[in-house]
Each structure stands twice: as structure tokens, then as C-alpha cells.
Write a protein that holds these residues in place. Structure first.
Motif, PDB file in Angstrom:
ATOM      1  N   SER A 164     -43.102  62.662  -6.700  1.00  0.00           N
ATOM      2  CA  SER A 164     -42.606  62.994  -5.363  1.00  0.00           C
ATOM      3  C   SER A 164     -41.241  62.413  -5.033  1.00  0.00           C
ATOM      4  CB  SER A 164     -43.613  62.495  -4.318  1.00  0.00           C
ATOM      5  OG  SER A 164     -44.851  63.114  -4.491  1.00  0.00           O
ATOM      6  N   GLY A 165     -40.559  61.792  -5.987  1.00  0.00           N
ATOM      7  CA  GLY A 165     -39.253  61.222  -5.690  1.00  0.00           C
ATOM      8  C   GLY A 165     -38.695  60.490  -6.882  1.00  0.00           C
ATOM      9  N   GLY A 166     -37.680  59.685  -6.631  1.00  0.00           N
ATOM     10  CA  GLY A 166     -37.025  58.938  -7.691  1.00  0.00           C
ATOM     11  C   GLY A 166     -37.688  57.600  -7.944  1.00  0.00           C
ATOM     12  N   VAL A 167     -37.717  57.210  -9.225  1.00  0.00           N
ATOM     13  CA  VAL A 167     -38.296  55.937  -9.620  1.00  0.00           C
ATOM     14  C   VAL A 167     -37.338  55.270 -10.599  1.00  0.00           C
ATOM     15  CG1 VAL A 167     -40.247  54.780 -10.720  1.00  0.00           C
ATOM     16  CG2 VAL A 167     -40.630  56.886  -9.390  1.00  0.00           C
ATOM     17  N   GLY A 168     -36.866  54.092 -10.232  1.00  0.00           N
ATOM     18  CA  GLY A 168     -35.971  53.332 -11.101  1.00  0.00           C
ATOM     19  C   GLY A 168     -36.617  52.036 -11.546  1.00  0.00           C
ATOM     20  N   ARG A 169     -36.552  51.784 -12.856  1.00  0.00           N
ATOM     21  CA  ARG A 169     -37.084  50.540 -13.416  1.00  0.00           C
ATOM     22  C   ARG A 169     -35.929  49.557 -13.592  1.00  0.00           C
ATOM     23  NH1 ARG A 169     -41.761  51.982 -17.572  1.00  0.00           N
ATOM     24  NH2 ARG A 169     -42.338  54.024 -16.781  1.00  0.00           N
ATOM     25  N   TYR A 170     -36.060  48.394 -13.021  1.00  0.00           N
ATOM     26  CA  TYR A 170     -35.065  47.340 -13.152  1.00  0.00           C
ATOM     27  C   TYR A 170     -35.777  46.112 -13.717  1.00  0.00           C
ATOM     28  CZ  TYR A 170     -32.043  50.400 -10.493  1.00  0.00           C
ATOM     29  OH  TYR A 170     -31.296  51.468 -10.084  1.00  0.00           O
ATOM     30  N   SER A 171     -36.068  46.172 -15.007  1.00  0.00           N
ATOM     31  CA  SER A 171     -36.870  45.129 -15.662  1.00  0.00           C
ATOM     32  C   SER A 171     -36.199  43.762 -15.637  1.00  0.00           C
ATOM     33  CB  SER A 171     -37.181  45.536 -17.103  1.00  0.00           C
ATOM     34  OG  SER A 171     -37.977  46.698 -17.100  1.00  0.00           O
ATOM     35  N   ARG A 172     -34.895  43.707 -15.846  1.00  0.00           N
ATOM     36  CA  ARG A 172     -34.198  42.411 -15.834  1.00  0.00           C
ATOM     37  C   ARG A 172     -34.288  41.723 -14.480  1.00  0.00           C
ATOM     38  NH1 ARG A 172     -28.590  43.393 -19.162  1.00  0.00           N
ATOM     39  NH2 ARG A 172     -29.552  43.427 -21.230  1.00  0.00           N
ATOM     40  N   SER A 173     -34.266  42.509 -13.423  1.00  0.00           N
ATOM     41  CA  SER A 173     -34.350  41.953 -12.068  1.00  0.00           C
ATOM     42  C   SER A 173     -35.773  41.981 -11.519  1.00  0.00           C
ATOM     43  CB  SER A 173     -33.423  42.725 -11.132  1.00  0.00           C
ATOM     44  OG  SER A 173     -32.091  42.637 -11.587  1.00  0.00           O
ATOM     45  N   ASP A 174     -36.711  42.525 -12.287  1.00  0.00           N
ATOM     46  CA  ASP A 174     -38.127  42.549 -11.953  1.00  0.00           C
ATOM     47  C   ASP A 174     -38.423  43.280 -10.644  1.00  0.00           C
ATOM     48  OD1 ASP A 174     -40.856  42.034 -12.313  1.00  0.00           O
ATOM     49  OD2 ASP A 174     -40.743  40.142 -11.222  1.00  0.00           O
ATOM     50  N   PHE A 175     -37.942  44.521 -10.526  1.00  0.00           N
ATOM     51  CA  PHE A 175     -38.315  45.338  -9.376  1.00  0.00           C
ATOM     52  C   PHE A 175     -38.274  46.811  -9.742  1.00  0.00           C
ATOM     53  CE2 PHE A 175     -33.692  45.265  -8.665  1.00  0.00           C
ATOM     54  CZ  PHE A 175     -33.421  46.565  -8.245  1.00  0.00           C
ATOM     55  N   VAL A 176     -38.905  47.598  -8.874  1.00  0.00           N
ATOM     56  CA  VAL A 176     -38.919  49.050  -9.024  1.00  0.00           C
ATOM     57  C   VAL A 176     -38.343  49.669  -7.761  1.00  0.00           C
ATOM     58  CG1 VAL A 176     -40.405  51.103  -9.248  1.00  0.00           C
ATOM     59  CG2 VAL A 176     -40.879  49.059 -10.601  1.00  0.00           C
ATOM     60  N   HIS A 177     -37.455  50.632  -7.956  1.00  0.00           N
ATOM     61  CA  HIS A 177     -36.885  51.422  -6.871  1.00  0.00           C
ATOM     62  C   HIS A 177     -37.770  52.653  -6.700  1.00  0.00           C
ATOM     63  CE1 HIS A 177     -33.695  53.677  -4.674  1.00  0.00           C
ATOM     64  NE2 HIS A 177     -34.286  54.702  -5.284  1.00  0.00           N
ATOM     65  N   MET A 178     -38.179  52.944  -5.458  1.00  0.00           N
ATOM     66  CA  MET A 178     -38.929  54.163  -5.140  1.00  0.00           C
ATOM     67  C   MET A 178     -38.214  54.867  -4.005  1.00  0.00           C
ATOM     68  SD  MET A 178     -42.881  52.826  -5.100  1.00  0.00           S
ATOM     69  CE  MET A 178     -43.447  51.632  -6.314  1.00  0.00           C
ATOM     70  N   ASP A 179     -38.041  56.190  -4.155  1.00  0.00           N
ATOM     71  CA  ASP A 179     -37.417  56.949  -3.078  1.00  0.00           C
ATOM     72  C   ASP A 179     -38.055  58.329  -2.953  1.00  0.00           C
ATOM     73  OD1 ASP A 179     -35.899  59.061  -4.534  1.00  0.00           O
ATOM     74  OD2 ASP A 179     -34.636  57.415  -5.235  1.00  0.00           O
ATOM     75  N   CYS A 180     -37.743  59.010  -1.853  1.00  0.00           N
ATOM     76  CA  CYS A 180     -38.297  60.345  -1.607  1.00  0.00           C
ATOM     77  C   CYS A 180     -37.253  61.433  -1.848  1.00  0.00           C
ATOM     78  CB  CYS A 180     -38.897  60.437  -0.210  1.00  0.00           C
ATOM     79  SG  CYS A 180     -37.728  60.160   1.137  1.00  0.00           S
ATOM     80  N   GLY A 181     -36.266  61.139  -2.669  1.00  0.00           N
ATOM     81  CA  GLY A 181     -35.273  62.138  -3.058  1.00  0.00           C
ATOM     82  C   GLY A 181     -35.823  63.037  -4.149  1.00  0.00           C
ATOM     83  N   PRO A 182     -34.938  63.694  -4.893  1.00  0.00           N
ATOM     84  CA  PRO A 182     -35.378  64.554  -5.998  1.00  0.00           C
ATOM     85  C   PRO A 182     -36.191  63.758  -7.031  1.00  0.00           C
ATOM     86  CG  PRO A 182     -33.037  64.864  -5.561  1.00  0.00           C
ATOM     87  CD  PRO A 182     -33.484  63.696  -4.733  1.00  0.00           C
ATOM     88  N   VAL A 183     -37.133  64.435  -7.680  1.00  0.00           N
ATOM     89  CA  VAL A 183     -37.949  63.780  -8.698  1.00  0.00           C
ATOM     90  C   VAL A 183     -37.070  63.482  -9.909  1.00  0.00           C
ATOM     91  CG1 VAL A 183     -39.931  64.044 -10.257  1.00  0.00           C
ATOM     92  CG2 VAL A 183     -40.054  64.918  -7.915  1.00  0.00           C
ATOM     93  N   ARG A 184     -37.002  62.195 -10.278  1.00  0.00           N
ATOM     94  CA  ARG A 184     -36.226  61.745 -11.426  1.00  0.00           C
ATOM     95  C   ARG A 184     -36.638  60.322 -11.714  1.00  0.00           C
ATOM     96  NH1 ARG A 184     -34.472  60.460  -6.871  1.00  0.00           N
ATOM     97  NH2 ARG A 184     -32.749  59.085  -6.406  1.00  0.00           N
ATOM     98  N   HIS A 185     -36.284  59.817 -12.880  1.00  0.00           N
ATOM     99  CA  HIS A 185     -36.568  58.416 -13.214  1.00  0.00           C
ATOM    100  C   HIS A 185     -35.493  57.895 -14.147  1.00  0.00           C
ATOM    101  CE1 HIS A 185     -38.430  59.688 -17.045  1.00  0.00           C
ATOM    102  NE2 HIS A 185     -38.937  60.667 -16.328  1.00  0.00           N
ATOM    103  N   TRP A 186     -35.318  56.574 -14.136  1.00  0.00           N
ATOM    104  CA  TRP A 186     -34.298  55.932 -14.951  1.00  0.00           C
ATOM    105  C   TRP A 186     -34.696  54.485 -15.206  1.00  0.00           C
ATOM    106  CZ3 TRP A 186     -33.926  57.113  -9.831  1.00  0.00           C
ATOM    107  CH2 TRP A 186     -33.693  56.076  -8.940  1.00  0.00           C
ATOM    108  N   GLY A 187     -34.008  53.873 -16.120  1.00  0.00           N
ATOM    109  CA  GLY A 187     -34.190  52.463 -16.441  1.00  0.00           C
ATOM    110  C   GLY A 187     -35.291  52.204 -17.448  1.00  0.00           C
ATOM    111  N   ARG A 188     -35.421  50.916 -17.801  1.00  0.00           N
ATOM    112  CA  ARG A 188     -36.451  50.482 -18.750  1.00  0.00           C
ATOM    113  C   ARG A 188     -37.255  49.370 -18.184  1.00  0.00           C
ATOM    114  NH1 ARG A 188     -33.272  50.215 -24.421  1.00  0.00           N
ATOM    115  NH2 ARG A 188     -31.758  51.762 -23.898  1.00  0.00           N
TER     116      ARG A 188
END
Length: 188
Positions: A164-188
């Protein structure tokens, strides 16, 4: 009965039956069904290490958002640097709540970043190439979250399951970005 009285009555009933309603709510194996309205109650739990505030609120009952709860969310997710408040998109809150439910945790999210004012976003962009110029944080459509009991990978998989939105993995900083924009994902 006026709309205001209906909301107050629901809120009053919720106070009396909140624990049983949350416990009795069905478990969902797929967040998409949850986001499409399956279920009677939606709840979000967060705390902020920046402000020391915490929030545990039921913001949706029987197909309707609770305006008072959405105002509480707007205030809680404000730009803590400037104290600016904006309307947080309820779709973003739905994704956070559905992801939390899929992970089957009682621990509240730690909110690292909700709404960002243009001033804050510009300052963060000057310090990091990872901050988008037109970030969805500027529109109240994104949150950066952390859980002690779940890895970045586990959190991201739960959010991605919502589709349902964007998901970004920020493993070095230990957090996940969640948004309600276009479905997409990035990071490790």
C-alpha cells in the motif's frame, strides 16, 4: 443524536470496552484485507525519544476514523524541531497499524520522524544525501519507525505485505520508512 454526540458516545463506549474490543478483534494474516476495512478497530501505539511523549489510541471504529484521535496523531507526529503540525494522512497510519499487527508485537513503535516542515527537511538534506527534496514527510504521508523487538528486515517485510505504499530499509540507522505514496521499496 448529533454527529458530535455519536463520536462522544463511541469514545465513551470505547473507554469501557477498549481492552475487550482489541483482544476480541480478529487476527489478520494479510494486511491488505485489514486496510480494506476488515475488522472493527484500528489502533496505533508509538513513543518519541525526542519529546518523551507516548501515544496509544484507537483511531478507527466500525468503518469511521475518530476525528479526536486523528488530531492526537497529528500533534504526536509533529515536527519536533519546529513544533509545526500538519494533517497526517490516515492511510499512512493504516499502513503503520497494519504492519504492527502483522508483526504481532505489543511494543509501541519508536517514532523517529513523522511530519517534517520545509525548514527541517532542508536542514536534513544539507546534512545527508538520503533525504528527498520532495519527501512525503513534508505532506504528512510518511514515518520513520523502529522496534527494539523486531529487525529492520522483519519490519520492512510486514510493511511490504500491505502492498500500500513505500517501504525503505535503513539497516545502518536501524529504522524503516513507511509511507502511503506509490508502492515501492528500497534499501537493505
Amino acid at each position: 443524536m448529533t454527529r458530535t454526540n455519536t463520536l462522544i458516545t463511541r469514545r465513551g463506549l470505547l473507554g469501557a470496552f477498549a481492552a475487550s474490543a482489541v483482544v476480541a478483534a480478529p487476527t489478520y494474516s494479510h494486511a491488505f484485507g485489514f486496510l480494506r476495512g476488515a475488522g472493527d478497530v484500528r489502533r496505533i501505539r508509538m513513543y518519541s525519544g525526542r519529546t518523551g511523549e507516548s501515544m496509544d489510541t484507537i483511531y478507527w471504529i466500525e468503518g469511521e476514523y475518530i476525528p479526536e484521535a486523528l488530531k492526537e496523531i497529528n500533534h504526536f507526529m509533529r515536527d519536533w524541531r519546529t513544533n509545526d503540525i500538519t494533517r497526517i494522512d490516515p492511510r499512512a497510519v493504516d499502513i503503520m497499524a497494519a504492519s504492527h499487527r502483522l508483526m504481532d508485537v505489543s511494543e509501541p513503535y519508536m517514532l523517529l520522524s513523522g511530519y517534517r516542515s520545509p525548514k527541517t527537511n532542508a536542514m536534513l538534506r544539507s546534512q545527508s544525501s538520503g533525504v528527498a527534496r520532495n519527501s512525503l514527510h513534508l505532506r504528512g504521508q510518511a514515518a520513520d519507525l523502529r522496534l527494539k523487538s523486531r529487525s529492520v528486515g522483519q519490519m520492512a517485510k510486514a510493511a511490504e505485505a500491505c502492498a500500500s505504499g513505500g517501504v525503505g530499509r535503513y539497516s545502518r540507522s536501524d529504522f524503516v520508512h513507511m509511507d502511503c505514496g506509490p508502492v515501492r521499496h528500497w534499501g537493505r
